[in-house]
Design an enzyme around this catalytic site. Sequence first.
Site, mmCIF file in Angstrom:
data_model
loop_
_atom_site.group_PDB
_atom_site.id
_atom_site.type_symbol
_atom_site.label_atom_id
_atom_site.label_comp_id
_atom_site.label_asym_id
_atom_site.label_seq_id
_atom_site.Cartn_x
_atom_site.Cartn_y
_atom_site.Cartn_z
ATOM 1 N N GLU A 17 144.011 35.916 44.697
ATOM 2 C CA GLU A 17 145.590 35.591 44.999
ATOM 3 C C GLU A 17 145.221 34.124 45.646
ATOM 4 O O GLU A 17 146.258 33.394 45.378
ATOM 5 C CB GLU A 17 145.883 36.786 46.220
ATOM 6 C CG GLU A 17 146.285 38.084 45.596
ATOM 7 C CD GLU A 17 145.196 39.059 45.632
ATOM 8 O OE1 GLU A 17 144.120 38.627 45.840
ATOM 9 O OE2 GLU A 17 145.400 40.048 45.046
ATOM 10 N N PRO A 52 128.250 40.913 38.626
ATOM 11 C CA PRO A 52 128.948 41.758 39.360
ATOM 12 C C PRO A 52 130.083 41.420 40.274
ATOM 13 O O PRO A 52 129.810 40.322 40.706
ATOM 14 C CB PRO A 52 127.808 42.523 39.993
ATOM 15 C CG PRO A 52 126.827 41.556 40.477
ATOM 16 C CD PRO A 52 126.932 40.525 39.257
ATOM 17 N N ARG A 53 131.286 42.199 40.295
ATOM 18 C CA ARG A 53 132.324 41.939 40.977
ATOM 19 C C ARG A 53 131.901 41.863 42.517
ATOM 20 O O ARG A 53 132.540 41.038 43.316
ATOM 21 C CB ARG A 53 133.354 43.024 40.891
ATOM 22 C CG ARG A 53 134.630 42.848 41.749
ATOM 23 C CD ARG A 53 135.561 41.594 41.326
ATOM 24 N NE ARG A 53 136.822 41.709 41.982
ATOM 25 C CZ ARG A 53 137.597 40.726 42.100
ATOM 26 N NH1 ARG A 53 137.331 39.521 41.259
ATOM 27 N NH2 ARG A 53 138.842 40.589 42.548
ATOM 28 N N GLU A 91 131.089 30.804 41.403
ATOM 29 C CA GLU A 91 130.431 30.247 40.500
ATOM 30 C C GLU A 91 131.037 30.681 39.200
ATOM 31 O O GLU A 91 130.128 30.762 38.103
ATOM 32 C CB GLU A 91 128.803 30.151 40.582
ATOM 33 C CG GLU A 91 128.298 29.195 41.663
ATOM 34 C CD GLU A 91 126.891 28.983 41.613
ATOM 35 O OE1 GLU A 91 126.414 27.913 41.997
ATOM 36 O OE2 GLU A 91 126.231 29.946 41.342
ATOM 37 N N ASN A 128 141.392 40.400 35.616
ATOM 38 C CA ASN A 128 142.162 39.272 34.998
ATOM 39 C C ASN A 128 141.289 38.637 33.941
ATOM 40 O O ASN A 128 140.283 37.760 34.396
ATOM 41 C CB ASN A 128 142.840 38.338 36.046
ATOM 42 C CG ASN A 128 143.892 37.321 35.629
ATOM 43 O OD1 ASN A 128 143.952 37.330 34.368
ATOM 44 N ND2 ASN A 128 144.843 37.101 36.466
ATOM 45 N N LEU A 157 142.313 35.843 32.504
ATOM 46 C CA LEU A 157 142.891 34.511 32.055
ATOM 47 C C LEU A 157 141.594 33.582 32.310
ATOM 48 O O LEU A 157 141.611 32.461 31.598
ATOM 49 C CB LEU A 157 143.688 34.116 32.955
ATOM 50 C CG LEU A 157 145.216 34.697 32.831
ATOM 51 C CD1 LEU A 157 146.053 34.556 34.071
ATOM 52 C CD2 LEU A 157 145.750 34.389 31.528
#
Length: 438
Positions: free
Chosen positions: A68, A271-272, A314, A338, A340
Amino acid sequence: MSERWARRLLSGYRLAGSVAFPVMGAYVAWRSSRGKEDHARRRERYGRASQPRPDGPLIWVHAASVGETIAVVPLVESILGYGINIVLTTGTVTSAQVADERLGARIIHQYVPLDMKPAVSRFLDHWQPDLAIIAESEIWPMTILELGRRRVPQVLVNGRLSDRSFKNWKKRPFIAEALFENLAHVVAQSDVDGQRFVALGARPVSVSGNLKVDTAPPPVDEKVLNALQRQIGKRKTWAAISTHDGEEAVAAEVHTMLHKRHPGLLTIIVPRHPDRAAALAEEFTALGLSVARRSAGDKVTAETDILLGDTIGEMGLYLRLTEIAFVGRSLTSEGGQNPLEPAMLETAVLAGRNVQNFRETYQRLIDRGGAKLVRDRDMLAGAVNFLLVNEVARHDMMAAGVVTVDEMRGALAKTLRALEPYIQPLVVKSRLKGPGGR
């Protein structure tokens, strides 16, 4: 449930927050010990400002986390161009770092107050915002109610309601309406999101598209990129990014399945949640794979099987090291992440089928040929293998992703048009009062 009961429940929520507030210190301290809070600035979570309020009109912009925050940067920069002060709140340490890197001293950054009346009231008493712009999918009842009570216009931008959130709100329609009636405007990401907000009582609602489409591609340190590219050389690469629990193991298994067909194959796993990296490194090593951890500064050698991208901020680096990216939270978890950023950086996008949170974006990429959904590990391995072998098909997907992103741009302009009735009076007010005026 009647409207009366809905308001009683919200009053109960307010009371419960006030009662629990004195013991929240232990919770914030625990989060701080785990690196989830900024220890030096933890008082901001209780609404205690760490900076003075500047003179003149002020807009409060809230962006929950990294995604966000990145999405609202162009919007914030546009508002700053009007000469209006902005206090930007975020909820995570990493999003605060992103705000500092991309906006610096041009804005005032604070951590968002806990959604409890004492914290929210203290925050609002100090900052006295003339307008609140909220950019996230979560709804914080106390914050919305307090802003409404003070008659501060609040606009939800880049609004999105996941399938799960919409289903939950539909079970409590009177509560949803009691909250959403406080919103002056909702600017939704898609037609589906817009229809959902209308169904829950929000008025008016417009559709802008995804603000993140109008952001710049994630940045990169060119020296670091060049150094890693030299280490990797001409090896084939693919990446699994924003992965959740279980998907890293799938990526490692795909690597094992493909490395004989593609000698020297390097798999990049990002990893997230980087705090899981130590356990992941042990897991990969137990499988007989050689791991280089980015956070440790490990070099990629000819023997390295997996580059573990366990750093924050990064993603632009990792995506520039490959032309194929699997986007996580889509095979073993639900909702998706996402796509994008990889599409912007000319990367062929793969994902599992659980991409409900970004359904429209994926559909547009798929229709254009920029993305492909896979069912399971074996189908992922087949898709990666196909793209590694077929250069023309890979480059076609990469180009299609860029075209799709270009076609989707325009959300920023639409959002600014929706905000104009709320911002222009502040511009006039600022000019009338002049420097130093309130």
